[in-house]
Design a protein around this motif. Structure first.
Motif, PDB file in Angstrom:
ATOM      1  N   SER A  46      17.665   9.956  93.704  1.00 52.11           N
ATOM      2  CA  SER A  46      17.462  10.275  92.288  1.00 52.11           C
ATOM      3  C   SER A  46      18.495  11.276  91.798  1.00 52.11           C
ATOM      4  CB  SER A  46      16.052  10.830  92.073  1.00 52.11           C
ATOM      5  OG  SER A  46      15.829  11.983  92.860  1.00 52.11           O
ATOM      6  N   ALA A  47      18.853  12.267  92.623  1.00 49.42           N
ATOM      7  CA  ALA A  47      19.878  13.234  92.223  1.00 49.42           C
ATOM      8  C   ALA A  47      21.237  12.563  92.112  1.00 49.42           C
ATOM      9  CB  ALA A  47      19.932  14.377  93.231  1.00 49.42           C
ATOM     10  N   ARG A  48      21.548  11.666  93.046  1.00 54.06           N
ATOM     11  CA  ARG A  48      22.818  10.925  92.999  1.00 54.06           C
ATOM     12  C   ARG A  48      22.880  10.045  91.759  1.00 54.06           C
ATOM     13  NH1 ARG A  48      28.101  10.478  93.718  1.00 54.06           N
ATOM     14  NH2 ARG A  48      28.785   8.430  94.497  1.00 54.06           N
ATOM     15  N   ALA A  49      21.755   9.389  91.441  1.00 53.18           N
ATOM     16  CA  ALA A  49      21.721   8.539  90.252  1.00 53.18           C
ATOM     17  C   ALA A  49      21.912   9.357  88.985  1.00 53.18           C
ATOM     18  CB  ALA A  49      20.398   7.777  90.197  1.00 53.18           C
ATOM     19  N   ALA A  50      21.238  10.496  88.890  1.00 48.91           N
ATOM     20  CA  ALA A  50      21.372  11.347  87.711  1.00 48.91           C
ATOM     21  C   ALA A  50      22.806  11.821  87.536  1.00 48.91           C
ATOM     22  CB  ALA A  50      20.428  12.540  87.823  1.00 48.91           C
ATOM     23  N   SER A  51      23.466  12.150  88.646  1.00 48.57           N
ATOM     24  CA  SER A  51      24.861  12.587  88.578  1.00 48.57           C
ATOM     25  C   SER A  51      25.772  11.454  88.120  1.00 48.57           C
ATOM     26  CB  SER A  51      25.293  13.102  89.953  1.00 48.57           C
ATOM     27  OG  SER A  51      26.653  13.464  89.957  1.00 48.57           O
ATOM     28  N   LEU A  52      25.553  10.257  88.650  1.00 47.85           N
ATOM     29  CA  LEU A  52      26.365   9.105  88.239  1.00 47.85           C
ATOM     30  C   LEU A  52      26.197   8.801  86.760  1.00 47.85           C
ATOM     31  CD1 LEU A  52      25.820   6.637  91.239  1.00 47.85           C
ATOM     32  CD2 LEU A  52      27.987   7.677  90.541  1.00 47.85           C
ATOM     33  N   VAL A  53      24.952   8.834  86.281  1.00 46.60           N
ATOM     34  CA  VAL A  53      24.690   8.529  84.875  1.00 46.60           C
ATOM     35  C   VAL A  53      25.302   9.592  83.970  1.00 46.60           C
ATOM     36  CG1 VAL A  53      22.873   8.291  83.134  1.00 46.60           C
ATOM     37  CG2 VAL A  53      22.614   7.185  85.367  1.00 46.60           C
ATOM     38  N   ALA A  54      25.142  10.847  84.343  1.00 47.73           N
ATOM     39  CA  ALA A  54      25.677  11.932  83.515  1.00 47.73           C
ATOM     40  C   ALA A  54      27.193  11.862  83.422  1.00 47.73           C
ATOM     41  CB  ALA A  54      25.243  13.280  84.077  1.00 47.73           C
ATOM     42  N   PRO A 418      26.891   1.532  90.595  1.00 44.96           N
ATOM     43  CA  PRO A 418      28.335   1.790  90.560  1.00 44.96           C
ATOM     44  C   PRO A 418      29.121   0.554  91.005  1.00 44.96           C
ATOM     45  CG  PRO A 418      27.326   2.838  92.477  1.00 44.96           C
ATOM     46  CD  PRO A 418      26.202   2.280  91.667  1.00 44.96           C
ATOM     47  N   HIS A 419      30.293   0.342  90.407  1.00 38.29           N
ATOM     48  CA  HIS A 419      31.141  -0.781  90.797  1.00 38.29           C
ATOM     49  C   HIS A 419      32.601  -0.366  90.715  1.00 38.29           C
ATOM     50  CE1 HIS A 419      32.141  -1.545  86.543  1.00 38.29           C
ATOM     51  NE2 HIS A 419      30.843  -1.391  86.280  1.00 38.29           N
ATOM     52  N   THR A 420      33.458  -1.167  91.253  1.00 39.94           N
ATOM     53  CA  THR A 420      34.886  -0.870  91.278  1.00 39.94           C
ATOM     54  C   THR A 420      35.451  -0.903  89.865  1.00 39.94           C
ATOM     55  OG1 THR A 420      35.031  -1.896  93.463  1.00 39.94           O
ATOM     56  CG2 THR A 420      37.105  -1.516  92.270  1.00 39.94           C
ATOM     57  N   GLY A 424      34.665  -5.253  86.171  1.00 41.09           N
ATOM     58  CA  GLY A 424      33.730  -5.788  85.204  1.00 41.09           C
ATOM     59  C   GLY A 424      32.303  -5.372  85.505  1.00 41.09           C
ATOM     60  N   PRO A 425      31.415  -5.546  84.544  1.00 37.74           N
ATOM     61  CA  PRO A 425      30.019  -5.124  84.732  1.00 37.74           C
ATOM     62  C   PRO A 425      29.341  -5.894  85.869  1.00 37.74           C
ATOM     63  CG  PRO A 425      30.494  -5.587  82.424  1.00 37.74           C
ATOM     64  CD  PRO A 425      31.657  -6.112  83.207  1.00 37.74           C
ATOM     65  N   VAL A 426      28.372  -5.248  86.495  1.00 43.31           N
ATOM     66  CA  VAL A 426      27.567  -5.912  87.513  1.00 43.31           C
ATOM     67  C   VAL A 426      26.676  -6.948  86.824  1.00 43.31           C
ATOM     68  CG1 VAL A 426      25.792  -5.580  89.273  1.00 43.31           C
ATOM     69  CG2 VAL A 426      27.578  -3.854  88.969  1.00 43.31           C
ATOM     70  N   ASP A 427      26.582  -8.139  87.416  1.00 38.81           N
ATOM     71  CA  ASP A 427      25.725  -9.185  86.852  1.00 38.81           C
ATOM     72  C   ASP A 427      24.257  -8.800  87.085  1.00 38.81           C
ATOM     73  OD1 ASP A 427      24.537 -11.446  85.905  1.00 38.81           O
ATOM     74  OD2 ASP A 427      25.264 -12.775  87.504  1.00 38.81           O
ATOM     75  N   THR A 428      23.577  -8.412  86.025  1.00 33.86           N
ATOM     76  CA  THR A 428      22.187  -7.955  86.122  1.00 33.86           C
ATOM     77  C   THR A 428      21.214  -8.939  85.475  1.00 33.86           C
ATOM     78  OG1 THR A 428      22.403  -6.694  84.068  1.00 33.86           O
ATOM     79  CG2 THR A 428      22.891  -5.538  86.120  1.00 33.86           C
ATOM     80  N   THR A 429      21.689 -10.146  85.141  1.00 36.93           N
ATOM     81  CA  THR A 429      20.829 -11.100  84.435  1.00 36.93           C
ATOM     82  C   THR A 429      19.568 -11.415  85.243  1.00 36.93           C
ATOM     83  OG1 THR A 429      22.773 -12.100  83.399  1.00 36.93           O
ATOM     84  CG2 THR A 429      20.718 -13.359  83.350  1.00 36.93           C
ATOM     85  N   GLY A 430      19.745 -11.712  86.517  1.00 39.26           N
ATOM     86  CA  GLY A 430      18.593 -12.035  87.350  1.00 39.26           C
ATOM     87  C   GLY A 430      17.632 -10.858  87.475  1.00 39.26           C
ATOM     88  N   GLY A 450      32.072   0.195  80.736  1.00 46.30           N
ATOM     89  CA  GLY A 450      33.389  -0.418  80.617  1.00 46.30           C
ATOM     90  C   GLY A 450      34.364   0.039  81.676  1.00 46.30           C
ATOM     91  N   ARG A 451      33.909   0.834  82.625  1.00 44.83           N
ATOM     92  CA  ARG A 451      34.825   1.317  83.668  1.00 44.83           C
ATOM     93  C   ARG A 451      34.251   1.051  85.058  1.00 44.83           C
ATOM     94  NH1 ARG A 451      34.228   5.446  80.220  1.00 44.83           N
ATOM     95  NH2 ARG A 451      33.111   6.703  81.768  1.00 44.83           N
ATOM     96  N   ASP A 452      33.257   1.863  85.444  1.00 41.45           N
ATOM     97  CA  ASP A 452      32.831   1.799  86.841  1.00 41.45           C
ATOM     98  C   ASP A 452      31.329   1.932  87.040  1.00 41.45           C
ATOM     99  OD1 ASP A 452      32.552   4.381  86.077  1.00 41.45           O
ATOM    100  OD2 ASP A 452      33.802   5.258  87.651  1.00 41.45           O
ATOM    101  N   LEU A 453      30.549   1.793  85.978  1.00 41.64           N
ATOM    102  CA  LEU A 453      29.110   2.005  86.129  1.00 41.64           C
ATOM    103  C   LEU A 453      28.319   1.095  85.198  1.00 41.64           C
ATOM    104  CD1 LEU A 453      26.828   3.725  87.445  1.00 41.64           C
ATOM    105  CD2 LEU A 453      26.987   5.231  85.450  1.00 41.64           C
ATOM    106  N   THR A 454      27.339   0.399  85.805  1.00 39.94           N
ATOM    107  CA  THR A 454      26.353  -0.362  85.045  1.00 39.94           C
ATOM    108  C   THR A 454      24.997   0.311  85.234  1.00 39.94           C
ATOM    109  OG1 THR A 454      27.547  -2.445  85.342  1.00 39.94           O
ATOM    110  CG2 THR A 454      25.211  -2.602  84.767  1.00 39.94           C
ATOM    111  N   VAL A 455      24.238   0.414  84.148  1.00 40.04           N
ATOM    112  CA  VAL A 455      22.925   1.054  84.194  1.00 40.04           C
ATOM    113  C   VAL A 455      21.885   0.096  83.635  1.00 40.04           C
ATOM    114  CG1 VAL A 455      21.490   2.926  83.289  1.00 40.04           C
ATOM    115  CG2 VAL A 455      23.818   3.404  84.048  1.00 40.04           C
ATOM    116  N   VAL A 456      20.769  -0.025  84.344  1.00 42.56           N
ATOM    117  CA  VAL A 456      19.633  -0.806  83.861  1.00 42.56           C
ATOM    118  C   VAL A 456      18.517   0.176  83.519  1.00 42.56           C
ATOM    119  CG1 VAL A 456      17.925  -2.574  84.388  1.00 42.56           C
ATOM    120  CG2 VAL A 456      20.261  -2.804  85.251  1.00 42.56           C
ATOM    121  N   ALA A 457      18.156   0.224  82.234  1.00 40.45           N
ATOM    122  CA  ALA A 457      17.074   1.101  81.776  1.00 40.45           C
ATOM    123  C   ALA A 457      15.761   0.323  81.828  1.00 40.45           C
ATOM    124  CB  ALA A 457      17.341   1.593  80.369  1.00 40.45           C
ATOM    125  N   VAL A 458      14.739   0.930  82.438  1.00 43.01           N
ATOM    126  CA  VAL A 458      13.453   0.267  82.622  1.00 43.01           C
ATOM    127  C   VAL A 458      12.346   1.196  82.142  1.00 43.01           C
ATOM    128  CG1 VAL A 458      11.874  -0.807  84.280  1.00 43.01           C
ATOM    129  CG2 VAL A 458      14.357  -0.925  84.656  1.00 43.01           C
TER     130      VAL A 458
END
Length: 716
Positions: A46-54, A418-420, A424-430, A450-458
């Protein structure tokens, strides 16, 4: 010796006067950065995720708040309502550190007068608290201005909810102090026989609390200090102050009964009882140090607060109090209460001790049975980390949380993928389809920077502090593993994820903290008692009292919907283990002195029990009073903690120290003091001239209550 002791005493009083004045100055400035506890675990998912999102999506911030709109007359679709929402959405992003305001759809069929939005905050804990205050003020003013007061707004989220508890904690702390002081004073007056004598332990306790909380107040000017640390420092400092002050006064009184002058009596009390206080204080410090291995700031801070209070209390009892005892001696006969002489009471205790020595097995088995029955429900103790909704009921954050949970917005989490860069964005359709198909989920939406991070809000309808939230978390992770590209890393942020990480860390640390405390206590007691069996017996007795108190807590909470905060067993284990050492040292040290005098173990146990029963009971009653006062607070965690520690102290001082320990020592006989020769040589130390002189002149009767003293007859 006495003249040199007098000279050192003047310097000691002067030094403590400076310390007390500094503490008063710090308290007058108030607690600068006092806040609620934080549950973030450094390095966790959770701390790693918060840092990535911020970092990757600053508009979502380090923490997300929920803006809960409400109106009695207007619907969400009305123009005035929409104007109010729009005004807030435009005003908040202008604040430094605030993110974008994003809409949050409620569950189908939610109240048409309610609307919800999300706003992010960046920065550390203190920065977010300061920003939240500004954000709340701006949001209230904006919505009131745009709707002419027809729309209201409540800001809720982790920081608002925890922050609401701070003012309540301070009120509860003042209530605890108001209840504890007169109750403890009454117990001491009844036990010691005069108002003047009862003031001595209260003086030590009061100075301990004053200096400890003053140090925390000074520390809060430069760093974050949570209210749990203040509560721990206050209760531990007050309780130990009563115990150690009582012990030193009893020793001083013992020597005054022998017609020594007040200065000589204080010097001898300091030389003999001071070592006992140092051993007892060392045990509590050792227990608090074990908490520093837990990677959770709230637990570490509580451990440091306990260590601080113990060091201060030990210093007051071993330096300042012996200096003050001769000066206060004339007051000890002040306002004596009329009561029967203690001879009958001492004779009853002596008869009980001799009876116990003659029939150890029945009482040993009965005591074990009582503790076993009390401990039986401990296996059903329900542990967790939850929001104390009762403590925040009626507050803005509490109203917002209640409203959102009723509308199906009970949980919120962000899946950081996170992605390279440039891939491009991570395919999150499924993943979003699978989440949307889950009836517990009210929204699933994907964003990419648009760079290196895709986020799914739930968002979901499951409260983040309920066991069902862990099930949902596991299902979400399983969906991500099944539907995302192979090898995709997933980090989860949000209150529920943070609580889950805190639970996991606390559970994993219970064993290591217990092992450290047990090992350290064994070495400490082996050195103090010069025995291997006595420390093992003491550890077993502590385990029994803890198991019984956990069982009583499990029984008391079995018919409620609330779980026991998982940090409470950890903190209670630490504090109870340290406090239990006090009574162990009081009793066993006296028994050991008698045994070494005539090598009659049965007589030694009976005499030690007779002489320490009443002081141990009195000390335990005052200590239990301190922690039982926490049960009058509004915080569920504090009530549970107070119940647990008070119950453990009372069981330890009665069933264990007055029945189980002496019966077991009677049966073990001379084996109590068994020590292998190599260990004996390792632990042996040549006596210093000071200690040899003290042992020659002082009967090491740490807790004895003898015949009425000269000042009980009005003599000086």
């Amino acid at each position: 010796m006495v003249q040199g002791w007098r000279g050192r005493g003047r310097w000691c009083v002067a030094a403590w006067t400076v310390v007390v004045l500094a503490a008063l100055l710090a308290l007058s400035a108030g607690f600068g950065r006092l806040g609620a506890i934080t549950l973030s675990v450094p390095g966790s998912s959770s701390a790693r995720a918060a840092s990535l999102v911020a970092r990757g999506m600053p508009q979502l911030g380090t923490e997300q708040l929920v803006l809960a709109f409400d109106s009695r007359t207007l619907r969400v679709t009305d123009g005035t309502y929409q104007d109010a929402v729009s005004e807030v959405a435009q005003a908040l992003p202008r604040l430094p550190g605030a993110g974008q305001v994003l809409p949050l759809p409620g569950a189908p069929g939610h109240n048409p007068h309610h609307d919800y939005f999300l706003v992010g905050m960046t920065g550390d804990v203190d920065a977010r608290r300061q920003l939240m205050t500004k954000l709340r003020t701006v949001a209230r003013e904006s919505v009131a201005r745009a709707s002419q007061g027809r729309v209201t707004l409540a800001v809720t989220g982790p920081t608002p909810v925890l922050d609401e508890t701070v003012s309540g904690d301070l009120r509860d702390l003042r209530l605890v102090e108001t209840l504890t002081a007169p109750l403890a004073f009454g117990i001491l007056v009844a036990g010691l026989g005069s108002l003047g004598a009862a003031l001595v332990p209260l003086l030590v306790a009061g100075l301990s609390v004053l200096v400890s909380t003053g140090a925390l107040a000074a520390l809060s000017q430069v760093t974050h200090v949570d209210t749990l640390s203040v509560v721990v420092a206050t209760t531990v400092g007050f309780g130990l102050g009563l115990d150690y002050g009582l012990l030193l006064w009893l020793r001083h009184r013992h020597y005054r009964d022998r017609l020594l002058d007040p200065v000589e009596a204080a010097a001898r009390a300091s030389a003999s009882a001071g070592r006992t206080v140092l051993w007892c204080g060392g045990a509590v410090v050792l227990a608090g140090a074990a908490l520093q291995t837990v990677p959770l700031d709230a637990v570490r801070s509580a451990g440091l607060a306990a260590m601080l209070a113990t060091v201060v209390t030990t210093a007051v009892a071993t330096t300042l109090l012996p200096t003050l005892l001769p000066r206060l001696d004339p007051l000890f006969s002040f306002a004596r209460i009329a009561r029967r002489r203690r001879t009958g009471s001492r004779e009853r205790v002596s008869r009980w001790a001799n009876h116990l020595m003659a029939h150890p097995w029945p009482y040993l088995l009965a005591a074990v049975a009582v503790l076993g029955l009390a401990a039986a429900p401990a296996g059903g103790l329900r542990l967790g980390v939850q929001v104390d909704r009762a403590a925040i009921a009626g507050t803005e954050a509490g109203r917002g949380l209640e409203q959102a949970e009723a509308d199906g917005l009970a949980g919120f989490r962000l899946l950081a993928l996170p992605h390279t860069a440039g891939a491009g964005p991570v395919d999150t359709t499924g993943l979003t389809d699978a989440l949307s198909a889950d009836r517990r989920v009210t929204m699933a939406a994907a964003l990419d920077n648009g760079r290196d991070l895709t986020v799914v809000a739930v968002t979901d309808s499951v409260r983040s502090d309920r066991p069902a939230a862990d099930e949902l978390m596991a299902d979400v992770r399983a969906m991500a593993t099944r539907t995302l590209p192979p090898g995709q890393t997933v980090y989860v942020a949000g209150p529920g994820a943070e609580m889950a990480d805190a639970r996991a860390v606390l559970l994993s640390c219970l064993g290591q903290v217990a092992a450290l405390i047990v090992a350290g206590s064994f070495l400490l007691m082996a050195s103090a008692f010069r025995s291997l069996l006595l420390p093992l017996k003491a550890l077993a007795m502590n385990a029994l009292s803890l198991a019984a108190s956990f069982g009583l807590l499990a029984w008391a909470t079995a018919h409620t919907a609330d779980t026991v905060n998982i940090a409470i067993p950890l903190l209670a284990f630490t504090i109870v283990f340290g406090l239990s050492m006090d009574y162990e040292v009081f009793l066993v040290h006296r028994i050991t002195e008698h045994y070494r005098a005539d090598r009659d173990h049965r007589r030694a146990v009976a005499q030690g029990l007779s002489e320490t029963a009443r002081p141990v009971t009195l000390a335990a009653a005052t200590m239990a009073c301190v922690f039982a006062a926490l049960m009058a607070t509004h915080r569920q965690e504090y009530r549970q903690f107070g119940f647990l520690v008070a119950g453990a102290v009372l069981l330890d001082a009665t069933v264990i120290r007055l029945v189980l320990v002496p019966a077991l020592m009677r049966l073990l006989g001379h084996r109590n003091w068994w020590l292998p020769k190599p260990v004996e040589r390792l632990l042996s130390r040549p006596p210093s001239s000071a200690s040899a002189n003290a042992n020659a002149n002082a009967n090491a009767n740490d807790c004895v209550l003898t015949s009425p003293s000269p000042y009980e007859h009005g003599k000086q």
